[in-house]
Design a protein around this motif. Structure first.
Motif, PDB file in Angstrom:
ATOM      1  N   ALA A  51      41.003  33.648  29.631  1.00  0.00           N
ATOM      2  CA  ALA A  51      40.390  34.250  28.980  1.00  0.00           C
ATOM      3  C   ALA A  51      41.435  36.095  28.226  1.00  0.00           C
ATOM      4  CB  ALA A  51      38.670  34.577  28.753  1.00  0.00           C
ATOM      5  N   CYS A  52      42.353  36.866  28.951  1.00  0.00           N
ATOM      6  CA  CYS A  52      42.905  37.961  28.931  1.00  0.00           C
ATOM      7  C   CYS A  52      43.943  37.215  27.811  1.00  0.00           C
ATOM      8  CB  CYS A  52      42.507  38.906  29.705  1.00  0.00           C
ATOM      9  SG  CYS A  52      41.688  39.094  30.172  1.00  0.00           S
ATOM     10  N   GLU A  53      44.545  36.247  27.537  1.00  0.00           N
ATOM     11  CA  GLU A  53      46.025  35.891  26.583  1.00  0.00           C
ATOM     12  C   GLU A  53      45.469  34.577  25.635  1.00  0.00           C
ATOM     13  OE1 GLU A  53      48.139  33.343  29.782  1.00  0.00           O
ATOM     14  OE2 GLU A  53      48.086  35.042  30.916  1.00  0.00           O
ATOM     15  N   ILE A  54      45.871  35.624  24.481  1.00  0.00           N
ATOM     16  CA  ILE A  54      45.943  34.860  23.031  1.00  0.00           C
ATOM     17  C   ILE A  54      45.753  33.442  23.546  1.00  0.00           C
ATOM     18  CG2 ILE A  54      46.481  34.702  21.178  1.00  0.00           C
ATOM     19  CD1 ILE A  54      45.395  37.310  21.039  1.00  0.00           C
ATOM     20  N   SER A  55      47.066  33.274  23.898  1.00  0.00           N
ATOM     21  CA  SER A  55      47.381  31.659  23.942  1.00  0.00           C
ATOM     22  C   SER A  55      46.549  30.702  24.832  1.00  0.00           C
ATOM     23  CB  SER A  55      48.279  31.326  25.324  1.00  0.00           C
ATOM     24  OG  SER A  55      47.976  31.627  26.487  1.00  0.00           O
ATOM     25  N   SER A  56      46.015  31.365  25.566  1.00  0.00           N
ATOM     26  CA  SER A  56      44.460  31.081  25.645  1.00  0.00           C
ATOM     27  C   SER A  56      42.649  30.399  24.653  1.00  0.00           C
ATOM     28  CB  SER A  56      43.525  31.995  27.252  1.00  0.00           C
ATOM     29  OG  SER A  56      44.952  31.463  28.704  1.00  0.00           O
ATOM     30  N   LEU A  57      43.360  31.581  24.613  1.00  0.00           N
ATOM     31  CA  LEU A  57      41.956  31.678  23.924  1.00  0.00           C
ATOM     32  C   LEU A  57      42.080  30.633  22.743  1.00  0.00           C
ATOM     33  CD1 LEU A  57      41.234  35.565  23.580  1.00  0.00           C
ATOM     34  CD2 LEU A  57      40.286  33.268  24.380  1.00  0.00           C
ATOM     35  N   ASP A  58      43.925  30.112  22.010  1.00  0.00           N
ATOM     36  CA  ASP A  58      43.685  29.997  21.345  1.00  0.00           C
ATOM     37  C   ASP A  58      43.401  28.202  21.159  1.00  0.00           C
ATOM     38  OD1 ASP A  58      44.719  31.300  18.691  1.00  0.00           O
ATOM     39  OD2 ASP A  58      46.836  31.740  19.772  1.00  0.00           O
ATOM     40  N   ASP A  59      43.677  27.736  22.403  1.00  0.00           N
ATOM     41  CA  ASP A  59      43.571  27.086  23.039  1.00  0.00           C
ATOM     42  C   ASP A  59      41.840  26.603  23.995  1.00  0.00           C
ATOM     43  OD1 ASP A  59      45.953  26.063  23.482  1.00  0.00           O
ATOM     44  OD2 ASP A  59      45.896  26.803  25.788  1.00  0.00           O
ATOM     45  N   ALA A  60      41.179  27.587  23.458  1.00  0.00           N
ATOM     46  CA  ALA A  60      40.148  27.425  23.894  1.00  0.00           C
ATOM     47  C   ALA A  60      39.220  26.917  21.956  1.00  0.00           C
ATOM     48  CB  ALA A  60      39.933  28.503  24.657  1.00  0.00           C
ATOM     49  N   GLY A  61      39.834  27.695  21.151  1.00  0.00           N
ATOM     50  CA  GLY A  61      39.332  27.276  19.596  1.00  0.00           C
ATOM     51  C   GLY A  61      38.480  28.238  19.784  1.00  0.00           C
ATOM     52  N   ILE A  62      38.190  29.897  19.879  1.00  0.00           N
ATOM     53  CA  ILE A  62      37.449  30.825  20.097  1.00  0.00           C
ATOM     54  C   ILE A  62      37.507  30.959  18.767  1.00  0.00           C
ATOM     55  CG2 ILE A  62      37.222  33.238  19.874  1.00  0.00           C
ATOM     56  CD1 ILE A  62      36.877  31.393  22.571  1.00  0.00           C
ATOM     57  N   GLN A  63      37.971  30.484  17.736  1.00  0.00           N
ATOM     58  CA  GLN A  63      38.013  30.939  16.897  1.00  0.00           C
ATOM     59  C   GLN A  63      36.697  29.755  16.201  1.00  0.00           C
ATOM     60  OE1 GLN A  63      40.849  29.455  17.831  1.00  0.00           O
ATOM     61  NE2 GLN A  63      41.262  27.288  16.366  1.00  0.00           N
ATOM     62  N   ALA A  85      38.209  38.761  21.237  1.00  0.00           N
ATOM     63  CA  ALA A  85      37.170  37.458  20.840  1.00  0.00           C
ATOM     64  C   ALA A  85      36.748  38.354  18.488  1.00  0.00           C
ATOM     65  CB  ALA A  85      36.423  37.825  21.667  1.00  0.00           C
ATOM     66  N   LYS A  86      36.517  40.035  18.735  1.00  0.00           N
ATOM     67  CA  LYS A  86      36.426  40.478  17.591  1.00  0.00           C
ATOM     68  C   LYS A  86      36.867  40.937  16.728  1.00  0.00           C
ATOM     69  CE  LYS A  86      32.311  41.216  16.880  1.00  0.00           C
ATOM     70  NZ  LYS A  86      31.744  41.029  16.193  1.00  0.00           N
ATOM     71  N   THR A  87      38.354  41.637  17.256  1.00  0.00           N
ATOM     72  CA  THR A  87      39.306  41.549  16.196  1.00  0.00           C
ATOM     73  C   THR A  87      40.392  40.452  15.683  1.00  0.00           C
ATOM     74  OG1 THR A  87      40.616  42.381  18.301  1.00  0.00           O
ATOM     75  CG2 THR A  87      38.946  43.938  16.854  1.00  0.00           C
ATOM     76  N   GLU A  88      40.571  39.854  16.751  1.00  0.00           N
ATOM     77  CA  GLU A  88      41.488  38.457  16.484  1.00  0.00           C
ATOM     78  C   GLU A  88      40.718  37.158  16.106  1.00  0.00           C
ATOM     79  OE1 GLU A  88      45.458  38.922  17.222  1.00  0.00           O
ATOM     80  OE2 GLU A  88      44.986  41.293  17.085  1.00  0.00           O
ATOM     81  N   TYR A  89      40.018  37.179  16.552  1.00  0.00           N
ATOM     82  CA  TYR A  89      39.561  35.931  16.530  1.00  0.00           C
ATOM     83  C   TYR A  89      37.839  36.045  15.730  1.00  0.00           C
ATOM     84  CZ  TYR A  89      42.600  34.230  19.349  1.00  0.00           C
ATOM     85  OH  TYR A  89      43.648  33.588  20.244  1.00  0.00           O
ATOM     86  N   GLY A  90      37.571  37.407  14.957  1.00  0.00           N
ATOM     87  CA  GLY A  90      36.636  37.343  13.590  1.00  0.00           C
ATOM     88  C   GLY A  90      35.330  36.946  14.283  1.00  0.00           C
ATOM     89  N   ALA A 110      33.508  49.567  19.417  1.00  0.00           N
ATOM     90  CA  ALA A 110      35.398  49.347  19.367  1.00  0.00           C
ATOM     91  C   ALA A 110      35.800  49.410  20.176  1.00  0.00           C
ATOM     92  CB  ALA A 110      35.427  51.320  20.104  1.00  0.00           C
ATOM     93  N   TRP A 111      34.745  48.285  21.540  1.00  0.00           N
ATOM     94  CA  TRP A 111      36.152  47.502  21.950  1.00  0.00           C
ATOM     95  C   TRP A 111      35.777  46.472  21.994  1.00  0.00           C
ATOM     96  CZ3 TRP A 111      39.543  47.061  25.729  1.00  0.00           C
ATOM     97  CH2 TRP A 111      40.260  48.894  26.046  1.00  0.00           C
ATOM     98  N   GLY A 112      34.785  46.168  20.323  1.00  0.00           N
ATOM     99  CA  GLY A 112      34.489  44.612  20.108  1.00  0.00           C
ATOM    100  C   GLY A 112      32.908  44.363  20.547  1.00  0.00           C
ATOM    101  N   VAL A 113      32.108  44.982  21.097  1.00  0.00           N
ATOM    102  CA  VAL A 113      31.208  44.572  21.826  1.00  0.00           C
ATOM    103  C   VAL A 113      29.720  45.033  20.568  1.00  0.00           C
ATOM    104  CG1 VAL A 113      30.154  44.542  23.899  1.00  0.00           C
ATOM    105  CG2 VAL A 113      31.685  44.651  24.194  1.00  0.00           C
ATOM    106  N   ASP A 114      29.025  43.258  20.867  1.00  0.00           N
ATOM    107  CA  ASP A 114      27.466  43.935  20.268  1.00  0.00           C
ATOM    108  C   ASP A 114      26.494  43.813  20.983  1.00  0.00           C
ATOM    109  OD1 ASP A 114      28.418  42.840  17.357  1.00  0.00           O
ATOM    110  OD2 ASP A 114      28.897  41.318  18.287  1.00  0.00           O
TER     111      ASP A 114
END
Length: 227
Positions: A51-63, A85-90, A110-114
């Motif tokens: 889950a730390c890789e962009i390609s994996s998050l793309d596969d997961a449909g994080i957006q 999750a926050k900065t690349e996929y909103g 700053a690290w995207g954590v709510d």
């Protein structure tokens, strides 16, 4: 809601079970083949990936996710997942697990954590909550906006006993969200009268915590009267 959980260990699987019981759509992501235990949580979607890789998050449909939960046992991984999750996929809501309380200061907007959830801190807070009356106990920190969830148990001699919630001028940036009275959980209205022993949960800022705690001080005792 669609929710992705990074980390399919005991914590991640437990969270998934709870969310599935509430009719949410859940995806569990883990890079370890040993963690992929579909038979344990068969109702969830599963993905063997980092889950730390962009390609994996793309596969997961994080957006397409409403919430991402970073629940691995590695704080560095949880921070990376949160930031991506926050900065690349909103992703609207990012919740991160803090394993080492010494790292809690990093889990911010700053690290995207709510919302940062520190299990050791939460457990110690619950111990304090069980033995403290009239003292403010911080249960959880919401990184976005620097707000905290705090609890105060109303002492028998506090000035607020017998006062209507709507008549109390709570500090600025402070909201009473729940009254726990015995086995009852009350969504407070202006007409609810505060009773001794009530556990009051507030969302407030750190700057207002001391002011809020002072409102629960015990009434000063007057001089004893002679016969």
């Amino acid at each position: 809601m669609r929710i992705a959980i990074a980390g399919a260990g005991a914590v991640g699987r437990s969270i998934a079970d709870e969310l599935l019981d509430s009719d949410h759509e859940v995806l569990l992501v883990d890079k370890s083949p040993k963690a992929i235990k579909v038979e344990v949580v068969p109702r969830a979607e599963w993905l063997l990936a980092d889950a730390c890789e962009i390609s994996s998050l793309d596969d997961a449909g994080i957006q397409r996710c409403n919430v991402v939960i970073a629940a691995t046992g590695d704080d560095k991984a949880n921070l990376v997942v949160s930031l991506l999750a926050k900065t690349e996929y909103g992703v609207p809501r990012v919740v991160a697990r803090v394993n080492d309380p010494r790292n809690e200061w990093l889990f911010t907007e700053a690290w995207g954590v709510d919302v940062a959830v520190s299990t050791p801190r939460l457990m110690s807070a619950l111990v304090e909550e069980a033995v403290s009356v009239g003292d403010l106990v911080r249960l959880m920190r919401f990184s976005q906006g620097e707000a905290n969830l705090v609890e105060i148990t109303l002492p028998p001699e506090a000035e607020l006993v017998g006062v209507r919630s709507g008549d109390v001028a709570w500090p600025q940036d402070t909201t009473l969200v729940t009254i726990v009275r015995g086995a009852r959980v009350i969504a407070p209205s202006e007409e609810d009268v505060l009773e001794e022993g009530d556990e009051l949960l507030f969302v407030t800022t750190q700057e207002r915590e001391e002011e809020l705690e002072e409102m629960f001080s015990v009434r000063p005792q007057g001089p004893a009267k002679g016969r």
